[in-house]
Scaffold this motif. Structure first.
Motif, mmCIF file in Angstrom:
data_model
loop_
_atom_site.group_PDB
_atom_site.id
_atom_site.type_symbol
_atom_site.label_atom_id
_atom_site.label_comp_id
_atom_site.label_asym_id
_atom_site.label_seq_id
_atom_site.Cartn_x
_atom_site.Cartn_y
_atom_site.Cartn_z
ATOM 1 N N ARG A 78 76.055 84.382 10.195
ATOM 2 C CA ARG A 78 75.975 83.282 9.229
ATOM 3 C C ARG A 78 74.509 82.933 9.050
ATOM 4 N NH1 ARG A 78 77.920 77.550 10.990
ATOM 5 N NH2 ARG A 78 75.712 77.482 11.531
ATOM 6 N N VAL A 79 74.067 82.966 7.810
ATOM 7 C CA VAL A 79 72.647 82.786 7.504
ATOM 8 C C VAL A 79 72.478 81.570 6.602
ATOM 9 C CG1 VAL A 79 70.593 83.834 6.488
ATOM 10 C CG2 VAL A 79 72.276 85.281 7.658
ATOM 11 N N THR A 80 71.761 80.575 7.094
ATOM 12 C CA THR A 80 71.441 79.411 6.268
ATOM 13 C C THR A 80 70.450 79.818 5.182
ATOM 14 O OG1 THR A 80 71.720 77.956 8.180
ATOM 15 C CG2 THR A 80 70.516 77.055 6.301
ATOM 16 N N VAL A 81 70.633 79.290 3.992
ATOM 17 C CA VAL A 81 69.673 79.521 2.911
ATOM 18 C C VAL A 81 68.443 78.670 3.194
ATOM 19 C CG1 VAL A 81 69.244 79.359 0.433
ATOM 20 C CG2 VAL A 81 71.535 79.969 1.271
ATOM 21 N N GLY A 82 67.322 79.316 3.424
ATOM 22 C CA GLY A 82 66.094 78.599 3.740
ATOM 23 C C GLY A 82 65.247 78.341 2.510
ATOM 24 N N GLU B 117 68.411 80.023 -4.672
ATOM 25 C CA GLU B 117 67.998 80.896 -3.567
ATOM 26 C C GLU B 117 69.200 81.594 -2.920
ATOM 27 O OE1 GLU B 117 64.910 81.826 -2.042
ATOM 28 O OE2 GLU B 117 64.310 81.236 -4.067
ATOM 29 N N ARG B 118 70.335 80.896 -2.894
ATOM 30 C CA ARG B 118 71.553 81.504 -2.356
ATOM 31 C C ARG B 118 71.933 82.747 -3.158
ATOM 32 N NH1 ARG B 118 76.373 77.512 -2.849
ATOM 33 N NH2 ARG B 118 76.442 78.355 -4.968
ATOM 34 N N ALA B 119 71.861 82.642 -4.470
ATOM 35 C CA ALA B 119 72.192 83.782 -5.331
ATOM 36 C C ALA B 119 71.200 84.912 -5.135
ATOM 37 C CB ALA B 119 72.228 83.332 -6.785
ATOM 38 N N LYS B 120 69.914 84.568 -5.058
ATOM 39 C CA LYS B 120 68.864 85.593 -4.894
ATOM 40 C C LYS B 120 68.976 86.261 -3.531
ATOM 41 C CE LYS B 120 63.849 86.280 -5.096
ATOM 42 N NZ LYS B 120 63.791 87.041 -3.834
ATOM 43 N N LEU B 121 69.200 85.459 -2.483
ATOM 44 C CA LEU B 121 69.306 86.019 -1.132
ATOM 45 C C LEU B 121 70.523 86.930 -1.034
ATOM 46 C CD1 LEU B 121 68.196 86.062 1.752
ATOM 47 C CD2 LEU B 121 69.570 84.009 2.245
#
Length: 350
Positions: free
Chosen positions: A328-332, A268-272
């Motif tokens: 800063r955005v947490t990966v949800g 999800e980190r990569a996609k986001l």
């Protein structure tokens, strides 16, 4: 060879630690009349009327099987913050000693220094978010006791170059603290395997991130026996409550679930990251080895507040060194990430 005991504060060298009632006998017992507990029980289903194991040996044994670190090299704290505070209290003489922190970094290193009246020497990271080795070398003097290195770093998300950390470990005569709170999400290996090589190495890890137990407040510190013995000497006698120990032991049985969450988060980190780069309001997304990403945007404060209005909370880091204009955005979860992206798209078109 670095003599850890010589690094202690003088009063800590001579400190007689609190001896709990349960420290004063060996063997098995069935009647406990030593600790002034409520002998009738507790109003809960569990036997929480008894004080917990002050050294959390069962929990440390379970952690040892996963981490490969012997019990005697493991300290458990009320969050990693307790270990940070105890390192100051054990090794830093208030008003005399100093520590080095490397902004932008985790804020509790500075807060704990201020609480303990220890001088802070800040050596900013380079624009690449890597260590300024020359600046660190120039900041060190004979009263420098601790250097804190967060890797992967918070709030930038990147891992610190391993060779640079090794340079500091090999040359600094004080204690090097590597905070690996986000190591489960990183490609870089933990420094745990280096514990036997560097007596001045302390590694911090936590149950708050990948393990999903932030509410329990349980942190880990791994180091050589001399450091661990000192931390155990200065900690409160029962610093990890029994409920936390029980729940953590149960969580450790679900390693496969945790590993699956890690895989999903990294994906999800990569996609986001890719999706954010497609938005007009996003200038840059910094590479991350953590479960969050640092995003440079057009107007961080405005964007942050606009997201708050929609019930979406990020972290405005725009006033932090080297993080100007950044959120800063947490990966949800996939759904949460999609909600964020849809909101950002609407704001971009507004």
């Amino acid at each position: 060879m670095i003599d850890i005991n010589s690094l202690q504060r003088e009063n800590i060298k001579n400190l007689s630690p609190y001896s709990t009632a349960r420290d004063e006998y060996k063997g098995q017992a069935s009647v406990f009349l030593d600790a002034n507990e409520n002998s009738f029980g507790s109003p809960l289903d569990h036997a929480y009327n008894r004080y917990p194991d002050p050294l959390q040996l069962d929990l440390k044994d379970a952690i040892s099987k996963i981490k490969g670190v012997p019990i005697e090299n493991t300290f458990l704290g009320n969050g990693s913050d307790e270990a940070i505070d105890l390192l100051y209290r054990a090794f830093c003489e208030p008003g005399k000693d100093n520590v080095i922190i490397l902004p932008p970094t985790y804020g509790m290193y500075e807060v704990s220094a201020n609480i303990n009246n220890v001088e802070i020497r800040k050596v900013n990271l380079l624009p690449s978010f890597q260590l300024d080795l020359q600046g660190i070398a120039e900041a060190i003097d004979e009263r420098t006791k601790l250097i804190f290195i967060c890797s992967p770093n918070n709030p930038t998300g990147n891992s610190i170059n391993r060779s640079d950390i090794e340079t500091i470990l090999a040359n600094f005569k004080g204690i090097v603290v590597i905070d690996e709170a986000y190591i489960n999400y990183a490609k870089q290996k933990t420094f745990i395997q280096e514990l036997t090589e560097y007596p001045n190495l302390v590694i911090l890890q936590t149950f708050s991130k990948a393990w999903g137990l932030a509410a329990l407040r349980l942190g880990m510190a791994f180091s050589g026996r001399p450091v661990i013995d000192i931390l155990n000497k200065v900690k409160p006698p029962y610093n990890i409550n029994q409920a936390t120990q029980d729940l953590a032991l149960k969580a450790l049985e679900n390693l496969e679930q945790v590993n699956e969450w890690i895989k999903i988060t990294v994906s999800e980190r990569a996609k986001l990251t890719e999706d954010l780069l497609g938005l007009a309001s996003v200038k840059k997304v910094y590479p991350s080895d953590a479960n969050f990403i640092l995003v440079k945007v057009d107007d961080a404060a405005h964007l942050y507040n606009s997201l708050v209005d929609q019930g979406i909370i990020t972290r405005d880091r725009s006033k932090v060194t080297l993080c100007e204009g950044c959120l800063r955005v947490t990966v949800g979860t996939p759904d949460e990430n999609e909600t964020l992206l849809e909101a950002l798209k609407l704001l971009s078109n507004a």
